[in-house]
Design a protein around this motif. Structure first.
Motif, PDB file in Angstrom:
ATOM      1  N   THR A 215      37.180  34.691  59.487  1.00  0.00           N
ATOM      2  CA  THR A 215      38.001  35.134  59.619  1.00  0.00           C
ATOM      3  C   THR A 215      39.158  34.338  60.262  1.00  0.00           C
ATOM      4  O   THR A 215      39.842  34.877  60.999  1.00  0.00           O
ATOM      5  N   TRP A 216      38.774  33.995  61.385  1.00  0.00           N
ATOM      6  CA  TRP A 216      39.907  33.362  62.574  1.00  0.00           C
ATOM      7  C   TRP A 216      39.538  31.897  63.113  1.00  0.00           C
ATOM      8  O   TRP A 216      40.742  31.013  63.384  1.00  0.00           O
ATOM      9  N   ALA A 217      38.253  31.087  62.611  1.00  0.00           N
ATOM     10  CA  ALA A 217      38.122  29.151  62.699  1.00  0.00           C
ATOM     11  C   ALA A 217      38.618  29.300  61.329  1.00  0.00           C
ATOM     12  O   ALA A 217      37.635  28.131  61.434  1.00  0.00           O
ATOM     13  N   HIS A 218      39.713  28.698  60.643  1.00  0.00           N
ATOM     14  CA  HIS A 218      39.731  28.786  59.664  1.00  0.00           C
ATOM     15  C   HIS A 218      41.272  28.577  59.164  1.00  0.00           C
ATOM     16  O   HIS A 218      41.733  29.314  59.711  1.00  0.00           O
ATOM     17  N   ILE A 219      41.652  27.464  58.711  1.00  0.00           N
ATOM     18  CA  ILE A 219      43.139  27.002  58.798  1.00  0.00           C
ATOM     19  C   ILE A 219      43.449  26.989  56.831  1.00  0.00           C
ATOM     20  O   ILE A 219      42.925  26.381  56.747  1.00  0.00           O
ATOM     21  N   ASP A 220      43.956  28.257  56.164  1.00  0.00           N
ATOM     22  CA  ASP A 220      44.101  28.200  55.176  1.00  0.00           C
ATOM     23  C   ASP A 220      45.170  27.795  54.982  1.00  0.00           C
ATOM     24  O   ASP A 220      45.897  27.504  55.129  1.00  0.00           O
ATOM     25  N   THR A 221      45.497  26.625  53.343  1.00  0.00           N
ATOM     26  CA  THR A 221      46.631  25.894  52.540  1.00  0.00           C
ATOM     27  C   THR A 221      46.373  26.128  50.656  1.00  0.00           C
ATOM     28  O   THR A 221      44.969  27.078  50.673  1.00  0.00           O
ATOM     29  N   PHE A 222      47.626  26.767  50.487  1.00  0.00           N
ATOM     30  CA  PHE A 222      47.608  27.104  49.445  1.00  0.00           C
ATOM     31  C   PHE A 222      47.378  25.354  48.454  1.00  0.00           C
ATOM     32  O   PHE A 222      49.082  25.094  48.732  1.00  0.00           O
ATOM     33  N   SER A 223      47.127  25.371  47.567  1.00  0.00           N
ATOM     34  CA  SER A 223      46.916  23.999  46.417  1.00  0.00           C
ATOM     35  C   SER A 223      46.841  23.868  44.501  1.00  0.00           C
ATOM     36  O   SER A 223      46.307  25.329  44.595  1.00  0.00           O
ATOM     37  N   LEU A 224      48.180  24.390  44.403  1.00  0.00           N
ATOM     38  CA  LEU A 224      48.313  24.147  42.841  1.00  0.00           C
ATOM     39  C   LEU A 224      46.753  23.470  42.134  1.00  0.00           C
ATOM     40  O   LEU A 224      46.025  24.107  41.504  1.00  0.00           O
ATOM     41  N   GLU A 225      46.144  21.985  42.595  1.00  0.00           N
ATOM     42  CA  GLU A 225      45.107  21.320  42.241  1.00  0.00           C
ATOM     43  C   GLU A 225      43.953  22.181  42.565  1.00  0.00           C
ATOM     44  O   GLU A 225      42.942  22.431  42.185  1.00  0.00           O
ATOM     45  N   GLU A 226      43.887  23.529  43.740  1.00  0.00           N
ATOM     46  CA  GLU A 226      42.625  23.797  44.233  1.00  0.00           C
ATOM     47  C   GLU A 226      42.706  25.430  43.504  1.00  0.00           C
ATOM     48  O   GLU A 226      41.552  25.889  43.453  1.00  0.00           O
ATOM     49  N   ASP A 227      43.434  25.850  43.626  1.00  0.00           N
ATOM     50  CA  ASP A 227      43.798  27.393  43.873  1.00  0.00           C
ATOM     51  C   ASP A 227      43.971  28.078  42.386  1.00  0.00           C
ATOM     52  O   ASP A 227      44.142  28.944  41.839  1.00  0.00           O
ATOM     53  N   VAL A 228      44.712  27.240  41.361  1.00  0.00           N
ATOM     54  CA  VAL A 228      45.279  27.902  39.999  1.00  0.00           C
ATOM     55  C   VAL A 228      44.709  27.056  39.103  1.00  0.00           C
ATOM     56  O   VAL A 228      44.177  25.622  39.254  1.00  0.00           O
ATOM     57  N   ASN A 229      44.766  27.921  38.193  1.00  0.00           N
ATOM     58  CA  ASN A 229      44.022  26.873  36.323  1.00  0.00           C
ATOM     59  C   ASN A 229      45.155  26.367  35.515  1.00  0.00           C
ATOM     60  O   ASN A 229      46.607  26.362  36.234  1.00  0.00           O
ATOM     61  N   PRO A 230      44.617  24.483  35.667  1.00  0.00           N
ATOM     62  CA  PRO A 230      45.250  23.785  35.215  1.00  0.00           C
ATOM     63  C   PRO A 230      46.455  24.260  34.114  1.00  0.00           C
ATOM     64  O   PRO A 230      47.252  24.110  33.838  1.00  0.00           O
ATOM     65  N   GLY A 231      45.951  25.465  33.202  1.00  0.00           N
ATOM     66  CA  GLY A 231      46.782  25.628  32.048  1.00  0.00           C
ATOM     67  C   GLY A 231      48.031  26.663  32.272  1.00  0.00           C
ATOM     68  O   GLY A 231      48.897  27.127  32.086  1.00  0.00           O
ATOM     69  N   SER A 232      47.485  27.048  34.046  1.00  0.00           N
ATOM     70  CA  SER A 232      48.668  27.903  34.109  1.00  0.00           C
ATOM     71  C   SER A 232      49.922  27.592  35.424  1.00  0.00           C
ATOM     72  O   SER A 232      50.269  28.472  36.431  1.00  0.00           O
ATOM     73  N   ALA A 233      49.893  26.174  35.498  1.00  0.00           N
ATOM     74  CA  ALA A 233      50.640  25.639  36.335  1.00  0.00           C
ATOM     75  C   ALA A 233      52.301  25.858  36.907  1.00  0.00           C
ATOM     76  O   ALA A 233      53.035  26.436  37.795  1.00  0.00           O
ATOM     77  N   SER A 234      52.408  26.203  35.214  1.00  0.00           N
ATOM     78  CA  SER A 234      53.727  26.572  34.942  1.00  0.00           C
ATOM     79  C   SER A 234      54.524  28.096  36.044  1.00  0.00           C
ATOM     80  O   SER A 234      55.957  27.418  36.189  1.00  0.00           O
ATOM     81  N   GLU A 235      53.443  28.127  35.643  1.00  0.00           N
ATOM     82  CA  GLU A 235      54.285  30.209  36.537  1.00  0.00           C
ATOM     83  C   GLU A 235      54.246  29.877  37.833  1.00  0.00           C
ATOM     84  O   GLU A 235      54.826  30.483  38.234  1.00  0.00           O
ATOM     85  N   TYR A 236      53.984  28.264  38.147  1.00  0.00           N
ATOM     86  CA  TYR A 236      54.312  28.188  39.605  1.00  0.00           C
ATOM     87  C   TYR A 236      55.410  27.297  40.129  1.00  0.00           C
ATOM     88  O   TYR A 236      56.440  27.224  41.236  1.00  0.00           O
ATOM     89  N   GLU A 237      56.077  27.092  38.936  1.00  0.00           N
ATOM     90  CA  GLU A 237      57.353  26.283  38.722  1.00  0.00           C
ATOM     91  C   GLU A 237      58.705  27.491  39.504  1.00  0.00           C
ATOM     92  O   GLU A 237      58.266  28.256  39.626  1.00  0.00           O
ATOM     93  N   PHE A 238      59.236  26.827  41.096  1.00  0.00           N
ATOM     94  CA  PHE A 238      59.726  28.108  41.303  1.00  0.00           C
ATOM     95  C   PHE A 238      60.814  28.861  40.700  1.00  0.00           C
ATOM     96  O   PHE A 238      60.685  30.333  40.966  1.00  0.00           O
ATOM     97  N   ASP A 239      61.963  28.176  39.502  1.00  0.00           N
ATOM     98  CA  ASP A 239      62.232  29.244  38.856  1.00  0.00           C
ATOM     99  C   ASP A 239      61.847  30.249  38.375  1.00  0.00           C
ATOM    100  O   ASP A 239      62.166  31.139  37.219  1.00  0.00           O
TER     101      ASP A 239
END
Length: 552
Positions: A215-239
């Motif tokens: 809950t507090w002794a950790h640093i979370d970061t977001f990663s397309l490779e680790e957090d997202v299914n490969p087939g849905s990567a296009s949903e995370y493109e900015f536009d």
């Protein structure tokens, strides 16, 4: 009376002061007070046998003698109040480091252990010769609560004489959020955020002996490779991101009574405070006074007493075309039967204020605009970093508080600034919607900053600036013992004009022209280059998250 006798008298006076100040405290208080008195008198005896170095060193009369320093610590602890929430780490040549790990709450007790371990390792790493057997003892005062929980803070801010001589206090190192305005508690030192401690210790080559909870002794970061299914990567493109502000989090109070009425905001209908800081008034009860739901929301939004998080949720309920904000209290979500009958749960369901389930990082990251709404400590700790790594850009909640890394972040370069009361949130939303390139640029800069910060060198250098150097006020007042950063961590630097460095700069740099002193293993731009950019722009250098993406 000699100066050394005065020192002895001062130490004894300090012990008496501490005994009288804390008549009501935790069950172990008697033992702690007895121990403090013993130490105080031992210090007094020593003071009568030695000549105060602070008074004999030419030109340095401002440095306290050991007995004076001890008295300053005793007075600081006594005037700060609530003995369980302020701690001291002591060192003597005979016993080494020692401290009392007690705190009134288990999570705070764990943070005390974490903070003392970081303090010890930082001193051992950068002040090794200060720990020689011929050196004088020292005491370090520190806190780990989400913010400085002393009523001296509010008294000092309003010029009230409540017996708090804050300008005379010893330095207090806080490993949590600190006020941006340093004038109220001038000796408060905003040190390395407690959430970074384990990573910093690992970077020093000495992993923590007692890991804290996620809950507090950790640093979370977001990663397309680790957090997202490969087939849905296009949903995370900015536009392709959803053009709304998104937020999920708990309805913690905002700051606390120690901050005064102009900053403290109570929680909605339940309290996480324990002790006696519980309000009888429930904000959401006000909604029941109106037959029309929208009228009720507008009326409560007109109140200055609601928390920023409550304000965002009500904004979303009135118009969800631009903001989607709901409370997502993990207690409600994981223990529904235990709270289903409570007034808070009933009001949340009636007015649709609570999410039915939390949102994962992958779900949150589909939105173009993140926001980090401050909670009990006025910030979200590492929640800000987590959201800076998502594909969109961050609306950063600029409150009266700051965390140790905030001074490295620049508005409109790493985030879009939002006022504490959210009065400009809709306006800021309109700005970025009208200028998509602004959000893209801010998002790219934010990710580059996080990439640099979370490297081994980045975390070590942050700890060096925020903890090692300020510790000199206590352990090295004459400036004799602090080792240079690049001398201690020579392995992080490479020779000038290295071809590998040139290639690395060409590949990774996003912040302008680089010099040739960057480390290869970190694969990040050099600190000197970032500092040069800050100087060019005239910038002065100086969250907790659970298993879901929910701000606590």
């Amino acid at each position: 009376m000699s100066s050394d006798a005065l020192d002895a008298s001062a130490a004894a006076e300090g012990a008496a002061l501490l005994m009288g100040k804390h008549e009501k405290t935790h069950p172990g208080a008697w033992f702690r007070r007895t121990w403090v008195v013993t130490v105080a008198f031992a210090t007094a005896v020593v003071a009568t046998l030695v000549v105060s170095t602070a008074r004999t060193r030419a030109g340095r009369p401002d440095v306290d003698s050991p007995a004076q320093a001890h008295l300053r610590v005793v007075k600081t602890v006594a005037e700060y109040g609530d003995y369980a929430d302020i701690h001291t780490l002591r060192w003597t040549p005979q016993e080494g480091f020692f401290y009392d790990p007690y705190d009134h709450a288990p999570d705070l007790a764990q943070k005390v252990v974490t903070a003392t371990e970081l303090l010890q390792k930082t001193i051992q790493t950068y002040y090794p010769n200060r720990l020689a057997t011929n050196q004088r003892p020292f005491e370090i005062v520190f806190i780990v609560t989400d913010f400085p929980q002393t009523f001296c803070l509010d008294e000092a801010r309003h010029g009230v004489d409540g017996g708090c001589n804050v300008k005379e206090w010893a330095p207090i190192f806080t490993f949590s959020s600190a006020p941006r305005d340093k004038s109220a508690l001038p000796t408060l030192v905003g040190s390395t955020l407690i959430s970074f401690a384990e990573q910093v210790e690992a970077a020093m080559g000495s992993p923590t002996s007692n890991p804290g909870p996620r809950t507090w002794a950790h640093i979370d970061t977001f990663s397309l490779e680790e957090d997202v299914n490969p087939g849905s990567a296009s949903e995370y493109e900015f536009d392709n991101l959803i053009p709304k502000i998104i937020w999920r989090g708990s309805d913690y109070p905002f700051l606390g009574p120690a901050f005064g009425a102009e900053h403290h905001r109570e929680s909605t209908c339940h309290s996480i405070l324990g002790r006696n800081w519980i309000s009888d008034h429930c904000q959401l009860q006000e909604l029941l006074k109106y037959e029309d739901t929208e009228e009720a929301f507008r009326a409560l939004l007109g109140s200055s007493a609601i928390t920023p998080r409550t304000r965002a949720v009500l904004m979303s309920r009135l118009d969800d075309s631009w903001i989607d904000a709901r409370f997502a209290n993990s207690y409600f979500l994981t223990h529904p039967y235990a709270v289903v009958a409570t007034e808070r749960a009933q009001l949340g369901r009636r007015f649709n204020l609570d999410a039915q389930q939390p949102m994962s990082a992958a779900e949150l990251a589909k939105y173009k605009y993140q926001i980090d709404l401050g909670g009990w400590g006025g910030t979200t700790w590492t929640g800000t970093i987590h959201k800076m790594t998502m594909p969109g850009c961050l609306f950063h909640h600029e409150t009266t508080m700051k965390d140790s890394y905030f001074e490295d972040l620049v508005a409109y370069e790493h985030y879009i600034p939002v006022k504490e009361d959210l009065s400009d949130l809709r306006e800021r939303f309109g700005e970025v919607e009208a200028d998509p390139e602004l959000c893209k640029r801010v998002s790219a800069n934010a990710k580059a900053w996080v990439d640099r910060f979370l490297t081994r060198r980045g975390l070590l250098f942050h700890n060096y600036q925020k903890l090692a150097v300020p510790l000199g006020k206590v352990v090295d007042p004459y400036g004799k013992f602090l080792k240079p950063f690049n001398a201690v961590h020579a392995e992080l630097f490479v020779p000038r004009n290295s071809r590998a460095v040139d290639e690395h700069h060409h590949r990774r740099s996003r912040v302008g022209e680089q010099n040739d002193d960057a480390p290869i293993e970190d694969a990040t731009p050099s600190f000197e280059a970032f500092d040069a950019v800050k100087r060019y722009r005239g910038v002065k250098q100086d969250t907790e998250e659970d298993e879901y993406s929910v701000e606590n």
